[in-house]
Design an enzyme around this catalytic site. Structure first.
Site, PDB file in Angstrom:
ATOM      1  NE  ARG A  38      -3.446  -1.869   2.780  1.00  0.00           N
ATOM      2  CZ  ARG A  38      -4.580  -2.030   3.416  1.00  0.00           C
ATOM      3  NH1 ARG A  38      -5.512  -1.112   3.356  1.00  0.00           N
ATOM      4  NH2 ARG A  38      -4.768  -3.103   4.146  1.00  0.00           N
ATOM      5  CG  LEU A  67      -6.602  -4.769  -2.933  1.00  0.00           C
ATOM      6  CD1 LEU A  67      -7.218  -5.603  -1.814  1.00  0.00           C
ATOM      7  CD2 LEU A  67      -6.259  -5.655  -4.129  1.00  0.00           C
ATOM      8  CB  VAL A  86      -1.392 -12.747  -2.535  1.00  0.00           C
ATOM      9  CG1 VAL A  86      -1.495 -13.500  -1.220  1.00  0.00           C
ATOM     10  CG2 VAL A  86      -0.500 -13.511  -3.506  1.00  0.00           C
ATOM     11  CB  ALA A  87      -3.550  -7.819  -1.998  1.00  0.00           C
ATOM     12  CE1 TYR A 165     -10.939 -13.430   3.825  1.00  0.00           C
ATOM     13  CE2 TYR A 165     -11.638 -15.573   4.650  1.00  0.00           C
ATOM     14  CZ  TYR A 165     -10.741 -14.799   3.939  1.00  0.00           C
ATOM     15  OH  TYR A 165      -9.648 -15.391   3.349  1.00  0.00           O
ATOM     16  CE  LYS A 169     -10.027 -14.843  -0.598  1.00  0.00           C
ATOM     17  NZ  LYS A 169      -8.913 -14.004  -1.123  1.00  0.00           N
ATOM     18  N   PRO A 193      -7.041 -22.282  -0.554  1.00  0.00           N
ATOM     19  CG  PRO A 193      -5.215 -20.899  -0.098  1.00  0.00           C
ATOM     20  CD  PRO A 193      -6.514 -20.932  -0.836  1.00  0.00           C
ATOM     21  CB  SER A 207      -2.717 -12.980   8.799  1.00  0.00           C
ATOM     22  OG  SER A 207      -3.439 -14.125   8.426  1.00  0.00           O
TER      23      SER A 207
HETATM   24  P1  NAP Z   1      -2.748 -10.815   5.506  1.00  0.00           P
HETATM   25  O1  NAP Z   1      -1.409 -11.033   6.100  1.00  0.00           O
HETATM   26  O2  NAP Z   1      -3.698  -9.931   6.253  1.00  0.00           O
HETATM   27  O3  NAP Z   1      -2.573 -10.302   4.025  1.00  0.00           O
HETATM   28  C1  NAP Z   1      -3.555  -9.555   3.367  1.00  0.00           C
HETATM   29  C2  NAP Z   1      -2.867  -8.653   2.371  1.00  0.00           C
HETATM   30  O4  NAP Z   1      -3.845  -7.889   1.655  1.00  0.00           O
HETATM   31  C3  NAP Z   1      -1.935  -7.640   3.051  1.00  0.00           C
HETATM   32  O5  NAP Z   1      -0.754  -7.540   2.308  1.00  0.00           O
HETATM   33  C4  NAP Z   1      -2.723  -6.343   2.959  1.00  0.00           C
HETATM   34  O6  NAP Z   1      -1.904  -5.185   2.890  1.00  0.00           O
HETATM   35  C5  NAP Z   1      -3.420  -6.541   1.631  1.00  0.00           C
HETATM   36  N1  NAP Z   1      -4.546  -5.612   1.511  1.00  0.00           N
HETATM   37  C6  NAP Z   1      -5.682  -5.574   2.241  1.00  0.00           C
HETATM   38  N2  NAP Z   1      -6.453  -4.545   1.828  1.00  0.00           N
HETATM   39  C7  NAP Z   1      -5.770  -3.916   0.841  1.00  0.00           C
HETATM   40  C8  NAP Z   1      -6.026  -2.791   0.009  1.00  0.00           C
HETATM   41  N3  NAP Z   1      -7.154  -2.077   0.115  1.00  0.00           N
HETATM   42  N4  NAP Z   1      -5.101  -2.456  -0.922  1.00  0.00           N
HETATM   43  C9  NAP Z   1      -3.954  -3.156  -1.063  1.00  0.00           C
HETATM   44  N5  NAP Z   1      -3.644  -4.226  -0.298  1.00  0.00           N
HETATM   45  C10 NAP Z   1      -4.549  -4.593   0.628  1.00  0.00           C
HETATM   46  O7  NAP Z   1      -3.514 -12.198   5.311  1.00  0.00           O
HETATM   47  P2  NAP Z   1      -3.056 -13.569   4.669  1.00  0.00           P
HETATM   48  O8  NAP Z   1      -3.495 -14.611   5.612  1.00  0.00           O
HETATM   49  O9  NAP Z   1      -1.653 -13.542   4.234  1.00  0.00           O
HETATM   50  O10 NAP Z   1      -4.018 -13.632   3.391  1.00  0.00           O
HETATM   51  C11 NAP Z   1      -3.497 -13.554   2.074  1.00  0.00           C
HETATM   52  C12 NAP Z   1      -4.511 -14.105   1.099  1.00  0.00           C
HETATM   53  O11 NAP Z   1      -4.758 -15.477   1.402  1.00  0.00           O
HETATM   54  C13 NAP Z   1      -5.860 -13.407   1.124  1.00  0.00           C
HETATM   55  O12 NAP Z   1      -6.358 -13.336  -0.187  1.00  0.00           O
HETATM   56  C14 NAP Z   1      -6.713 -14.360   1.963  1.00  0.00           C
HETATM   57  O13 NAP Z   1      -8.084 -14.229   1.665  1.00  0.00           O
HETATM   58  C15 NAP Z   1      -6.160 -15.687   1.510  1.00  0.00           C
HETATM   59  N6  NAP Z   1      -6.384 -16.812   2.426  1.00  0.00           N
HETATM   60  C16 NAP Z   1      -5.894 -16.764   3.698  1.00  0.00           C
HETATM   61  C17 NAP Z   1      -6.109 -17.839   4.540  1.00  0.00           C
HETATM   62  C18 NAP Z   1      -5.569 -17.864   5.960  1.00  0.00           C
HETATM   63  O14 NAP Z   1      -5.960 -18.743   6.746  1.00  0.00           O
HETATM   64  N7  NAP Z   1      -4.668 -16.963   6.319  1.00  0.00           N
HETATM   65  C19 NAP Z   1      -6.805 -18.975   4.084  1.00  0.00           C
HETATM   66  C20 NAP Z   1      -7.275 -18.994   2.771  1.00  0.00           C
HETATM   67  C21 NAP Z   1      -7.052 -17.910   1.941  1.00  0.00           C
HETATM   68  P3  NAP Z   1      -1.297  -4.516   4.244  1.00  0.00           P
HETATM   69  O15 NAP Z   1      -0.106  -5.381   4.622  1.00  0.00           O
HETATM   70  O16 NAP Z   1      -0.911  -3.153   3.811  1.00  0.00           O
HETATM   71  O17 NAP Z   1      -2.400  -4.538   5.256  1.00  0.00           O
END
Ligand code: NAP
Length: 354
Positions: A38, A67, A86-87, A165, A169, A193, A207
């Site tokens: 960001r 985003l 990913v974001a 949430y 997705k 995942p 996260s």
């Molecule tokens: P995370 O650490 O919170 O990562 C989310 C990312 O999205 C961060 O880099 C965040 O940026 C970015 N983001 C959020 N809003 C944004 C915006 N308006 N503009 C630009 N960037 C933005 O969570 P994570 O667990 O790694 O999740 C990553 C991906 O995996 C997501 O798509 C999530 O839905 C998916 N996922 C996660 C899980 C799980 O259990 N963790 C399971 C299945 C799928 P900042 O760093 O600046 O906040």
């Protein structure tokens, strides 16, 4: 379709928990990573990624992108062959689900994939969706033909008021398929995942993966852990799946990326065995107690959620990822214990007599 590995690749949301491991893997392979964050001027939030690059053959360049800003991914995408989108906000406790979850997830997907349509170098887009786009509540398992969630299933039960949430997705993945089907330049490969655990490249306290594990260890579930089942997968395995989805020529469609069918009581039991001096929950919380007090413990534990998930099994089929992406999944004990140890090492979870 052979994917050119000499072109740079784009990773959106590089500061995230999962994205950190994807960036790490790409840099280790010697690739040039265009990382969107960001605010690229917040050096304290990105220096660890720079250091990662310094220790590998790879190169990293940072770009500012949000985003919600149309066109903000274009510059970062220039010359890229693969896009790892990913974001997406991963938060369970929100005041305004439309603004905080749905808009960034859906508009973000639209912005990133539309930019791909106008960037001729893009050959493949790997989208990080979620098992949350496959199913809404565990009770949905009853409607499946073989008692197991597969890539054929879609979440039809989440909404703005129930599991927003998961709703975000689902809508984002649908938007991605719609855009992908309207063009012929690049192929979309989607990863779904289950709940991701395992140590971060550094402690990622934003996260929800972090929150759930911390709650098991900080005494807040001392009276008992809710009997909720889910799939669990190691963050490093999910990162590996992203690379395979990008570079295996035949990869296509959706992939459930899930190592184990597990539950909070099982996770607590595994951790208790390895960390005997920590105040990990020893009991399963009685169902009536969870139903009565759940909404006060966490807004996500609403009564409808408890009814549709508590004491209901979860089962996900990872066969397609094993067969087509050659995935092998790490042991659950390794994932949980290494993650828990990272929280101890960073003073987030303290040793306490039980
Ligand atoms: P995370 O650490 O919170 O990562 C989310 C990312 O999205 C961060 O880099 C965040 O940026 C970015 N983001 C959020 N809003 C944004 C915006 N308006 N503009 C630009 N960037 C933005 O969570 P994570 O667990 O790694 O999740 C990553 C991906 O995996 C997501 O798509 C999530 O839905 C998916 N996922 C996660 C899980 C799980 O259990 N963790 C399971 C299945 C799928 P900042 O760093 O600046 O906040």
């Amino acid at each position: 379709m052979h994917i050119d590995r000499s072109k740079p690749v784009l990773v959106t949301g590089a500061t995230g928990y999962l994205a950190g491991w994807i960036v790490n893997r790409l840099l280790k392979d010697g690739l040039t990573v265009h990382a969107t964050v960001r605010d690229p001027h917040q050096t304290d939030r990105i220096d660890y990624l720079r250091q990662l690059a310094d220790s590998t053959q790879g190169t990293i360049h940072f770009f500012g992108a949000n985003l919600l800003d149309q066109g903000s991914f274009r510059e970062a995408m220039n010359n890229c062959g693969v896009i790892f989108h990913v974001a997406s906000p991963f938060v369970l406790n929100v005041q305004n689900p439309e603004e905080e979850l749905v808009k960034p997830a859906v508009e973000g997907t639209r912005n990133v994939l539309s930019a791909a349509n106008t960037t001729p170098s893009v050959e493949r887009v790997v989208l990080t969706s979620s098992c949350a786009a496959i199913y809404g509540d565990n009770i949905d398992l009853q409607k499946t033909q073989n008692g197991i969630f597969t890539e054929e299933h879609w979440n039809t039960t989440s909404s703005l008021s129930h599991l927003p949430y998961s709703y975000s997705k689902t809508l984002a993945e649908k938007e991605a398929w719609k855009i992908a089907e309207g063009q012929q330049q690049w192929r979309l490969v989607v990863l779904n995942p289950s709940a991701i655990y395992g140590p971060g490249i550094r402690v990622h306290d934003k996260s929800e993966s972090f929150n759930l594990l911390r709650q098991l260890g900080d005494g807040s579930l001392a009276t008992g852990v809710p009997n909720i089942s889910m799939g669990v997968v190691d963050v490093r395995d999910v990162a590996e799946a992203h690379l395979r989805a990008a570079y295996i020529p035949t990869a296509s469609g959706r992939y459930i990326v899930s190592g184990h069918n597990s539950s909070y009581p099982q996770m607590a039991k595994i951790l208790r065995g390895q960390f005997p001096t920590h105040a990990l929950p020893t009991r399963v919380a009685p169902s009536l107690l969870v139903w009565l007090f759940g909404p006060f413990i966490h807004p996500a534990l609403s009564r409808p959620y408890v009814h549709r998930n508590l004491r209901r099994p979860w089962s996900g089929d990872n066969k397609k990822s094993r067969n087509e992406l050659n995935m092998e999944y790490r042991a659950l004990t390794e994932t949980l214990c290494e993650h828990f140890q990272q929280l101890i090492d960073n003073g987030i979870i303290k040793s306490a007599p039980r």
